[in-house]
Design a protein around this motif. Structure first.
Motif: not given
Lengths: 234, 234
Positions: B112-130
């Motif tokens: 979805m994002f790349e198809k529409r020209g939106v670039d995902i820079l990062a994800m954010f989370d608090t969990g140790e596992g992630q």
DNA sequence: TAGATTGTTAATCGATTAACAATC
DNA sequence: TAGATTGTTAATCGATTAACAATC
């Protein structure tokens, strides 16, 4: 009190799509009010809360009959019970999810279904890696067994999250299986006669585009905004 | 040819929400037509394809200026380019995803994002596992570093998939970070002045409720259907 | 009873469709 | 030129809001 034009098995035959789209929002706000311990609310107060007009609320509710009382307002739990009934929360619908990829797994983990009285019976996938696994306590079965499964279980709703090119053939199979509703996430637009099966196409990408559009127009306006409401309650 | 009432930096100031909601659908159909190698189409033929009226298509497009030619119709690639421009596909917006749970991971994997020209820079989370992991090539960073990250990178859009109770505080932080748009999936209704930040609330559960409703009314009608279109193009 | 608030009708507003003159 | 199809205005339709009598 109940002045519905036409009625069939207790359901008004003609409710405008605009009203239907607003019902889930009433459902959410009423649930919240109950959680807060509210027992009574007037259309005016609910209107303030929801950022709509009191007129609209009264009009909407009166499509289904008179749920309020002059001089008093609405009884929150009674109204919630009525809306829940209209939205078939207690109908005990059974669902399956087609596709155990990221999206299917995300959906099965969301509390959405059980909160709304819909029971997920199984997920279906073709992949070696997925079949046999369990997500949120739901088994992933081989797609081949779909027809058998539907014969042995009442399946009302199928959530479609499989790859795009498989959507149409699988939808056709689900129609054969007499599934009542398809909830399609996969960007293909499915279309069937609503007498045959009810289809809800969700295009997540469309929301992104609208957000893009609104950001871009805000940027170009900077800042004489028209003050439009933020909610897009689709 | 271009008879727009008011214009600001090339963008009409007033486009009705009904029209805006339809734009992504035009985008999808035009993309498909291009893939099929079509170069030219009339409003009539496009209307048949999309199950709308030719009048509506011409009205919608004329909100943004005259893209067609009398006697000829519309040039598919030109029209697609224009719609893409209106929807800011080439704007190069940058996004982050808040929450690396099932939903966040599902979204980052969708094209979805790349198809529409939106670039995902990062994800954010608090969990140790992630934190420290990568999904679809995108790093999961600690939520604590959000402000620093936004200072060092241009973040236009934040997709909110974190637990419900964290939505409001995190949204407030994102507003502080001067993010331009929030795409909120988490059932809480965020509301900000559109001059401050643009908010798109998506309530997936609402679609399920509407599907429920329509199945239930179909069941009760069985079968004198009103023949309503299946598409719910929200 | 007096006050409040609904249910419902009437007025307004916006969005869709139809029609047609302009023009490629 | 004749035919096709747009851009645009006018007519219709539907949805929202306002108003108020009914009534709890």
């Amino acid at each position: 009190m109940e002045q519905i034009e036409e009625e069939l098995y207790g359901r008004p035959v003609t409710v405008s799509p605009a009203v239907v789209k607003r019902l889930p929002r009433y459902y959410r706000y009423l649930r919240e009010l109950i959680a807060q311990g509210r027992t009574r609310i007037s259309s005016g107060e609910l209107a303030d809360l929801m950022n709509v007009t009191a007129s609209q609320i009264r009009q909407d509710l009166n499509c289904f009959g008179g749920f309020g009382q002059q001089g008093y307002g609405y009884n929150v739990s009674y109204l919630f019970a009525k809306i829940s009934e209209i939205l078939a929360v207690g109908a005990g619908f059974h669902a399956v999810i087609i596709g155990a990829g990221d999206l299917g797994r995300a959906l099965v983990h969301l509390s959405m279904f059980e909160k709304r009285g819909v029971d997920i019976l199984a997920m279906f996938d073709t992949g070696e890696g997925q079949v046999g696994q369990q997500f949120a306590g739901v088994d992933v079965l081989p797609l081949d067994s779909l027809e058998d499964f539907c014969r042995e279980n009442q399946v009302d709703i199928a959530v479609i999250t499989c790859p795009k090119d498989q959507v149409k053939p699988i939808a056709a199979r689900l129609v054969e299986c007499k599934v009542k509703g398809l909830w399609n996430y996969m960007g293909v637009e499915l279309k069937y006669d609503p007498g045959t099966i009810v289809v809800e196409n969700v295009h997540l990408g469309d929301f992104l585009m609208i957000l893009n559009y609104r950001i871009a127009s805000r940027d170009s306006q900077l800042s004489g905004g028209k003050g439009e409401a933020a909610e897009t309650d689709a």
